[in-house]
Design a protein around this motif. Structure first.
Motif, PDB file in Angstrom:
ATOM      1  N   THR A 118       0.831  -1.196   0.000  1.00  7.66           N
ATOM      2  CA  THR A 118       0.000   0.000   0.000  1.00  7.66           C
ATOM      3  C   THR A 118       0.869   1.250   0.000  1.00  7.66           C
ATOM      4  N   ILE A 119       0.620   2.082  -0.997  1.00  6.26           N
ATOM      5  CA  ILE A 119       1.317   3.369  -1.021  1.00  6.26           C
ATOM      6  C   ILE A 119       0.430   4.399  -0.350  1.00  6.26           C
ATOM      7  N   ALA A 120       0.997   5.103   0.602  1.00  4.85           N
ATOM      8  CA  ALA A 120       0.220   6.101   1.343  1.00  4.85           C
ATOM      9  C   ALA A 120       1.172   7.165   1.868  1.00  4.85           C
TER      10      ALA A 120
ATOM     11  N   THR B  89       7.197  13.837   5.718  1.00  6.04           N
ATOM     12  CA  THR B  89       6.312  12.769   5.265  1.00  6.04           C
ATOM     13  C   THR B  89       6.486  12.564   3.761  1.00  6.04           C
ATOM     14  N   SER B  90       6.360  11.337   3.350  1.00  7.51           N
ATOM     15  CA  SER B  90       6.459  11.059   1.915  1.00  7.51           C
ATOM     16  C   SER B  90       5.414  10.025   1.522  1.00  7.51           C
ATOM     17  N   ARG B  91       5.123   9.991   0.250  1.00 10.61           N
ATOM     18  CA  ARG B  91       4.113   9.053  -0.261  1.00 10.61           C
ATOM     19  C   ARG B  91       4.858   7.822  -0.756  1.00 10.61           C
ATOM     20  N   ARG B  92       4.738   6.745  -0.009  1.00  7.95           N
ATOM     21  CA  ARG B  92       5.580   5.579  -0.272  1.00  7.95           C
ATOM     22  C   ARG B  92       4.976   4.345   0.384  1.00  7.95           C
ATOM     23  N   ILE B  93       5.652   3.208   0.195  1.00 11.37           N
ATOM     24  CA  ILE B  93       5.252   1.995   0.892  1.00 11.37           C
ATOM     25  C   ILE B  93       5.752   2.077   2.341  1.00 11.37           C
ATOM     26  N   ALA B  94       5.270   1.172   3.172  1.00 12.03           N
ATOM     27  CA  ALA B  94       5.573   1.289   4.604  1.00 12.03           C
ATOM     28  C   ALA B  94       7.023   0.959   4.932  1.00 12.03           C
ATOM     29  N   ASP B  95       7.583  -0.020   4.261  1.00 13.85           N
ATOM     30  CA  ASP B  95       8.896  -0.529   4.652  1.00 13.85           C
ATOM     31  C   ASP B  95      10.010   0.379   4.124  1.00 13.85           C
TER      32      ASP B  95
ATOM     33  N   PRO C 242      14.165  -0.680  -1.174  1.00 12.57           N
ATOM     34  CA  PRO C 242      14.685   0.343  -2.089  1.00 12.57           C
ATOM     35  C   PRO C 242      13.580   1.192  -2.714  1.00 12.57           C
ATOM     36  N   SER C 243      12.394   0.598  -2.930  1.00 13.23           N
ATOM     37  CA  SER C 243      11.336   1.371  -3.575  1.00 13.23           C
ATOM     38  C   SER C 243      10.779   2.469  -2.669  1.00 13.23           C
ATOM     39  N   ALA C 244      11.044   2.354  -1.357  1.00 16.58           N
ATOM     40  CA  ALA C 244      10.614   3.422  -0.449  1.00 16.58           C
ATOM     41  C   ALA C 244      11.500   4.646  -0.585  1.00 16.58           C
TER      42      ALA C 244
ATOM     43  N   ARG D 181      -3.926   1.296  13.513  1.00 15.85           N
ATOM     44  CA  ARG D 181      -4.183   0.202  12.578  1.00 15.85           C
ATOM     45  C   ARG D 181      -3.792   0.576  11.165  1.00 15.85           C
ATOM     46  N   GLU D 182      -3.670   1.860  10.936  1.00 22.84           N
ATOM     47  CA  GLU D 182      -3.273   2.340   9.614  1.00 22.84           C
ATOM     48  C   GLU D 182      -2.143   3.322   9.812  1.00 22.84           C
ATOM     49  N   GLN D 183      -1.081   3.138   9.064  1.00 22.10           N
ATOM     50  CA  GLN D 183       0.044   4.047   9.247  1.00 22.10           C
ATOM     51  C   GLN D 183      -0.313   5.471   8.883  1.00 22.10           C
ATOM     52  N   THR D 184      -1.276   5.639   8.011  1.00 24.88           N
ATOM     53  CA  THR D 184      -1.621   6.996   7.607  1.00 24.88           C
ATOM     54  C   THR D 184      -2.165   7.813   8.766  1.00 24.88           C
ATOM     55  N   LEU D 185      -2.648   7.147   9.786  1.00 21.03           N
ATOM     56  CA  LEU D 185      -3.135   7.872  10.941  1.00 21.03           C
ATOM     57  C   LEU D 185      -2.022   8.653  11.613  1.00 21.03           C
ATOM     58  N   GLU D 186      -0.797   8.234  11.399  1.00 24.43           N
ATOM     59  CA  GLU D 186       0.327   8.923  12.017  1.00 24.43           C
ATOM     60  C   GLU D 186       0.329  10.412  11.716  1.00 24.43           C
TER      61      GLU D 186
END
Lengths: 170, 277
Positions: A2-4, A19-25, A29-31, A76-81
């Motif tokens: 999930t990209i968020a 903050t950046s729009r990326r995958i969680a991990d 490298p893709s992050a 439960r969702e990283q975007t809540l951060e």
């Protein structure tokens, strides 16, 4: 995958976050791929400013900012951060002087001492208390819709888990 | 004119004042930015001989959690790789490494704090990088594909590193001439200052060892932040009412400046680099 919008580094008490729009991990490298949108957010206005590179964000972790990661284990969702970050800034001081309506989170997280003593804070509950303030104060967030979606998703989960009454009125 | 402008930059590096042994305003300085929230603790930790008040990521990994965060995490693997590359290139151990910036007369890296701590002394033997060390873990200095390697990062660090006494002048000449057109006119101190640290672009100082408030000559804050603070105070008196975040931010700035005052450190309002100038 999930990209968020996710926090790269933050210092909630100082009111700084990247903050950046990326995958969680972040170890992937893709992050860290080229062209990832990265924004700087700071107190007291929390208006996202585009920065040229994530390098500036990771550099912050060498001093006062924290390494990437979840703010609270209850999320439960990283975007809540992102929304919680702004709420954290407000809760980290003496809040008695503020009106309760303006300062909902402070009632929940009063200060460092309380946190250390209880060590049982619930980030999601704090976010729910902070929601009216976040909506009123952060309408300009570039990622506001993502945050709203995450909150709505959480609310649905809460309804399913706890019964028919919605916990958060969206 | 390029030679004359190069000499002007060298003059800023040497920073000679009007009297023997004195310094001029507008010379290069080593600065560390810090948020208003962290200033009082920094001052508090500055008491006692050999105080270690400024903490790096390794120091912080051993401290107690702050509000809203899980227990401190170890330094990230990627950061350890960058620090290992710096160690291989310079001999500085990661735990002893503190990252500052070269500044002339501005307020430093605002992204890392609204107060810029200006060091009394810049050490001649100090290492410098001509950019943020994290850049070696990012393209184009890192490979576009494949895993990052300390060996490759070390090569990149060696290509962008220099010593303060020997190379600062050269690095600033290159940085200035590549960021602004060298015309038939003389560069002013202000133009050079803007080229030295502009927005996100800066020269990184690799300081060995921590420091305390006693090592700080002065603290600078930007005119933008000062104006914002004054505006909040005015609105608190006359309305419309500032937000809780604004009031809290201003209160913390006042606390920070009170703490610095107790340490007899002057706070000066100066121009800001980059977008909020």
């Amino acid at each position: 995958v999930t990209i968020a919008w996710r926090i790269d580094t933050f210092d909630a008490r100082s009111g700084y976050a990247f903050t950046s729009r990326r995958i969680a991990d972040l170890d992937s490298p893709s992050a860290l791929a080229d062209g990832i949108d990265t924004f700087f957010i700071e107190a007291p206005h929390f208006i996202p400013e585009r920065v040229s590179s994530q390098a500036i964000a990771f550099g912050a972790a060498r001093a006062s900012c924290n390494a990437p990661g979840k703010i609270g284990s209850a999320l439960r969702e990283q975007t809540l951060e992102l929304a919680l970050f702004a709420a954290c800034y407000l809760n980290a001081s003496d809040v008695d002087r503020w009106e309760a309506d303006n300062f909902p989170v402070g009632r929940y997280w009063h200060n460092d001492k309380t946190l250390e003593k209880e060590n049982s804070y619930n980030a999601l509950s704090a976010l729910k208390l902070a929601l009216p303030w976040i909506r009123r104060s952060l309408p300009h967030y570039a990622f506001a819709s993502t945050v709203e979606e995450a909150i709505a998703s959480t609310a649905r989960q809460e309804r399913q888990a706890d019964g028919p009454e919605p916990i958060i009125a969206l | 004119m390029a030679t004359a402008n190069g000499e002007a930059i060298d003059g800023i590096v040497k920073d000679l004042g009007p009297d023997p042994g004195s310094r001029a305003g507008g010379g290069t300085r080593v600065v560390f930015n810090m948020s208003n929230e962290n200033i009082p603790a920094f001052c508090e930790m500055s008491t006692g001989a050999g105080a270690k008040a400024y903490l790096n990521a390794y120091d912080r990994a051993n401290r107690t959690p702050r509000v809203g965060e899980d227990p401190p995490k170890p330094v990230s693997e990627r950061r350890r790789m960058v620090d290992s590359a710096i160690e291989a290139a310079t001999g500085i151990k990661p735990e002893d490494l503190y990252f500052g910036a070269v500044e002339v007369n501005g307020s430093g890296m605002r992204f890392y704090g609204d107060y810029s701590l200006v060091m009394k002394v810049s050490r001649a033997e100090e290492w410098l990088l001509d950019r943020n060390s994290w850049d070696v873990a990012r393209t184009p200095l890192s490979p576009k594909t494949g895993p990052l390697s300390v060996t490759q990062m070390t090569q990149s660090i060696r290509a962008i590193a220099g010593k303060c006494a020997e190379h600062l002048g050269h690095m600033l000449v290159v940085k200035t001439f590549t960021s602004m057109r060298v015309s038939h006119r003389r560069l002013t101190t202000g133009q050079i200052s803007n080229a030295v640290l502009n927005d996100e672009d800066y020269l990184e100082v690799l300081r060995v060892g921590s420091f305390s408030a006693r090592d700080v000559a002065e603290v600078r804050t930007s005119a933008t932040e000062a104006a914002r603070e004054a505006s909040i105070a005015d609105r608190e008196r006359n309305g419309p009412k500032p937000s809780p975040a604004e009031l809290q931010w201003r209160e913390r700035r006042l606390e920070a400046e009170r703490a610095l005052g107790k340490m007899n450190i002057e706070v000066r309002v100066v121009t800001a680099p980059g977008r909020i100038r």
